[in-house]
Design a protein around this motif. Structure first.
Motif, mmCIF file in Angstrom:
data_model
loop_
_atom_site.group_PDB
_atom_site.id
_atom_site.type_symbol
_atom_site.label_atom_id
_atom_site.label_comp_id
_atom_site.label_asym_id
_atom_site.label_seq_id
_atom_site.Cartn_x
_atom_site.Cartn_y
_atom_site.Cartn_z
ATOM 1 N N MET A 1 0.822 -1.208 0.000
ATOM 2 C CA MET A 1 0.000 0.000 0.000
ATOM 3 C C MET A 1 0.860 1.263 0.000
ATOM 4 O O MET A 1 0.387 2.341 -0.363
ATOM 5 N N ARG B 1 -9.033 2.047 -1.590
ATOM 6 C CA ARG B 1 -7.976 1.571 -0.693
ATOM 7 C C ARG B 1 -8.297 0.171 -0.186
ATOM 8 O O ARG B 1 -7.414 -0.693 -0.109
ATOM 9 N N LEU C 1 -2.219 7.456 -1.614
ATOM 10 C CA LEU C 1 -3.446 7.205 -0.861
ATOM 11 C C LEU C 1 -4.370 8.421 -0.820
ATOM 12 O O LEU C 1 -5.587 8.272 -0.669
ATOM 13 N N ASN D 1 -6.121 -3.288 -1.006
ATOM 14 C CA ASN D 1 -5.621 -4.127 0.077
ATOM 15 C C ASN D 1 -6.022 -5.585 -0.114
ATOM 16 O O ASN D 1 -5.200 -6.501 0.010
#
Length: 263
Positions: free
Chosen positions: A170, A183, A175, A187
């Motif tokens: 990540m 997000r 972000l 993940n």
């Protein structure tokens, strides 16, 4: 290197990986459930499947350009230190892996070009891994080189598993530009995709190590041999479907990378 060029290389490279991994995942799943009457999928079979589609020559040409962009991006990361890596052992190893990644995808680009120019048959004889091992074994240092290749691939597989567990991939995303759903999706598909890749890489690395220990190039193998080995195990059909789903989701992860990767 200008920011716009870096962005173009990242987008093109990860977009091409999206196509390749999604199609590979679908072919693996299709093989597992018996809906495709073909041999175990390989990287070359992905390119052959692409070129057989309507406008396939154009699509494959775009994929080749994208893969070339990814190779250039990896080399840029390695030699121009775009990630601002330091001089620690960990950072040096990471830059070495960028070079290794460039070599791997450079070979994949070469295969795609061969299919683009007319080499459409999977053919028989030795696999690419066996051919490479046979060539190396003709040298006095060949067995050590094959063992080293296997060890590096196994080390790379553990990095994939680490990514799957820690979700440290990540860090590669911007972000601030991602919504909460994006997000979360990155993940989940990232964890699953990296885990599936770890399974493939640890098997391929083991094949090379075994080839070195037995001095037998026929023991070396790549993606096709790894998938075939999985299929031969108990519950192999379900395991192959699992790996295929993981490769497909890694393609989705690459799609998110093409959109949100830090450049």
């Amino acid at each position: 290197m200008t920011q716009s060029l870096r962005t173009a290389l990242v987008f093109g490279g990860y977009a091409a990986k999206t196509v390749v991994y999604c199609l590979l995942g679908l072919l693996v799943i299709g093989t597992a459930i018996g809906s495709f009457r073909q041999d175990t999928p390989s990287q070359k079979s992905v390119f052959i499947k692409l070129v057989e589609q309507p406008f396939g020559q154009v699509i494959l040409g775009i994929v080749i350009i994208g893969m070339g962009c990814y190779v250039l991006w990896r080399l840029t990361q390695a030699f121009f230190n775009t990630d601002d890596l330091g001089t620690s052992a960990k950072d040096i190893v990471m830059r070495i892996f960028y070079v290794v990644s460039a070599i791997i995808y450079g070979f994949g680009t070469y295969l795609a070009i061969k299919v683009f120019t007319g080499a459409r048959s999977e053919g028989g004889g030795q696999s690419n891994s066996e051919q490479m091992s046979s060539t190396l074994m003709q040298e006095t240092w060949g067995l050590w080189a094959i063992g080293l290749v296997g060890g590096l691939i196994i080390a790379f597989s553990f990095i994939q598993f680490k990514h799957a567990v820690k979700a440290d991939f990540m860090d590669k995303f911007d972000l601030h530009k991602m919504s909460a759903k994006a997000r979360s999706a990155a993940n989940k598909v990232g964890r699953f995709g990296f885990f599936a890749r770890g399974i493939i890489y640890i098997m391929v690395g083991s094949f090379f190590v075994h080839a070195a220990l037995t001095a037998n190039p026929q023991q070396a193998g790549g993606l096709q041999e790894a998938l075939g080995t999985i299929m031969q195990q108990s519950y192999g059909q379900f395991a192959l479907m699992f790996v295929g789903a993981g490769l497909f989701t890694f393609g989705l992860f690459c799609a998110l990378e093409s959109r949100y990767h830090k450049t």
